[in-house]
Write an enzyme that holds these catalytic residues in place. Structure first.
Site, PDB file in Angstrom:
ATOM      1  N   CYS A 119     -67.073  55.159  43.191  1.00  0.00           N
ATOM      2  CA  CYS A 119     -67.478  56.489  42.725  1.00  0.00           C
ATOM      3  C   CYS A 119     -67.339  56.581  41.224  1.00  0.00           C
ATOM      4  CB  CYS A 119     -66.623  57.561  43.399  1.00  0.00           C
ATOM      5  SG  CYS A 119     -67.061  59.250  42.918  1.00  0.00           S
ATOM      6  N   CYS A 130     -67.391  65.412  51.315  1.00  0.00           N
ATOM      7  CA  CYS A 130     -67.821  64.849  50.027  1.00  0.00           C
ATOM      8  C   CYS A 130     -67.146  65.658  48.925  1.00  0.00           C
ATOM      9  CB  CYS A 130     -69.340  64.912  49.918  1.00  0.00           C
ATOM     10  SG  CYS A 130     -70.000  64.038  48.502  1.00  0.00           S
TER      11      CYS A 130
END
Length: 424
Positions: free
Chosen positions: A353, A159
């Site tokens: 995102c 991540c």
């Protein structure tokens, strides 16, 4: 009548409870098990860590939300899952039987894999709100006596967005305090290049992020393994494109935040057929475990193979849009099984995102997440900063109401609209 148990109450677990309640039969019961009585909005943790948000602004009590939906809640962590006998063993010794189990625990943070890493060592974390509060206390001390910063993601991390986000939020906060000139910043990452993101890049993420880093005077080291962290000193081994050791770096710091690698939680770690060697839940195309077909996995806890080998190990992110899609597919598939039908729904593994940089931000849309893609878009601007704030508020309202309304789909449509405007 069936008992459906959801293990975890985070960004995957709570929406799973809402959607399962809507899809279950009236006689079915749903229970959520969590090791914490509160939900917190993880994407806001970087703001907490620089004192731009208070914890209570991004945290909600779970029990009253689920009670309104008619969902049972047990705020006790799971000690062990026993899939061979359809039981979850709790930390207090209770055994909870299930007909269907959805594992939505999120990951275990593998700080222990690197000496000196993490809040118990010498670096900060933004993976949990408690870590972010600890990071904030350290940050407030740091700005009184600033010095070098080392920030990034270690080998095996999957991540990367929050590392870039927090680096830029810190940079913005330092400029606002008029002490940026006193703080050399170095970004250390296992990615083969800046903007790789565990996705082989999205659009021109490499060029844009390198340009932003150059503009903000942030140095970077890629293909990096953190070998050890001491108080104020990080040992980093840089590798070449063949994965061979290239250069050793000894980086002094006064403040550091490094994202750790993830692995599966202890409750499932080592269960043959349920998880892989790292403890991530094995699933088929319908989110169902191949060995235990009444067990499903959603979110960060599921196993996804890397897109391609990299010189230093990197994982694949599981973004909110992907998790939302997993939730919907799982709810419909369990309902199909309750009706005596085979599961047919598949999650659409797309990536969206929004990364806030404090005064601007970067956004990407990857459809599908793994290349080649139908949509491969990356952009930056002040609008992303505003969009992230709006997203936070909308998501928290959604959780308070207990609604399963899709949110990431709306973001994609907005992004697609922006793309069309740019094309014209």
């Amino acid at each position: 009548m069936a008992h459906i148990v959801i293990l975890g109450a985070g960004i995957g677990g709570l929406p799973m409870a809402f959607e399962m309640k809507e899809n279950a039969r009236p006689e079915d019961t749903i229970t959520v098990i969590s090791n914490t009585p509160t939900f917190h909005f993880v994407p806001s943790n970087p703001w907490v860590a620089v004192d731009w948000r208070d914890r209570d602004e991004i945290e909600l009590p779970i029990a009253p939300i689920l009670e309104k939906k008619g969902v049972a809640f047990i705020p006790v962590g799971a000690q062990r899952v026993h899939p061979e006998r359809n039981e979850v063993e709790l930390a207090d010794g209770r055994l909870i039987r299930y007909d269907y189990l959805v594992i939505a625990t999120g990951p275990k943070l593998a700080f222990d894999e690197i000496e000196g890493l993490g809040p118990q060592g010498h670096t900060q974390s933004i993976c949990h709100v408690e870590h972010a509060e600890h990071a904030k206390d350290a940050w407030m001390d740091f700005v009184k006596d600033p010095g070098p910063i080392v920030v990034g993601a270690v080998q095996g991390a999957s991540c990367f967005g929050p590392a870039y986000e927090y680096a830029m939020i810190m940079e913005t906060d330092l400029r606002r305090r008029k002490i940026r000139d006193k703080v050399p910043m170095t970004f250390v990452t296992s990615e083969p290049y800046i903007g790789h993101l565990g996705l082989n890049g999205v659009g021109d993420s490499k060029g844009l992020m390198e340009s932003i880093f150059r503009d903000k005077a942030v140095r970077w080291i890629c293909n990096a393994k953190v070998t050890k962290v001491e108080a104020g000193l990080m040992h980093v081994l840089e590798h070449d494109d063949e994965g061979k050791a290239k250069k050793e770096h000894t980086l002094p710091f006064k403040y550091s935040m490094m994202l750790p690698a993830f692995k599966g939680v202890d409750a499932v770690l080592g269960i043959d057929g349920l998880v892989n060697p790292r403890g991530f839940v094995l699933i088929d195309e319908h989110q169902r475990n191949p060995r235990y077909p009444n067990v499903f996995g959603i979110g960060v806890c599921v196993a996804i193979a890397p897109t391609e080998p990299t010189p230093v190990p990197t994982g694949v992110p599981k973004t909110g849009y992907m998790i939302e899609s997993m939730v919907t597919a799982t709810a419909h598939n369990i309902r199909a099984l309750l009706d005596g039908k085979p599961p047919t729904e598949k999650a659409t593994w797309n990536a969206v995102c929004l990364a806030d940089f404090g005064d601007r931000g970067a956004a990407f849309v990857a459809i599908p997440q793994i290349a080649p893609r139908n949509v491969n878009w990356f952009a930056e601007g002040y609008w992303v900063h505003l969009a992230k704030i709006a997203f936070e508020r909308y998501f928290l309202r959604k959780m308070k109401k207990g609604t399963s309304e899709p949110i990431y789909e709306k973001i994609v449509m907005k992004a697609m609209g922006i793309m069309k405007l740019k094309d014209h």
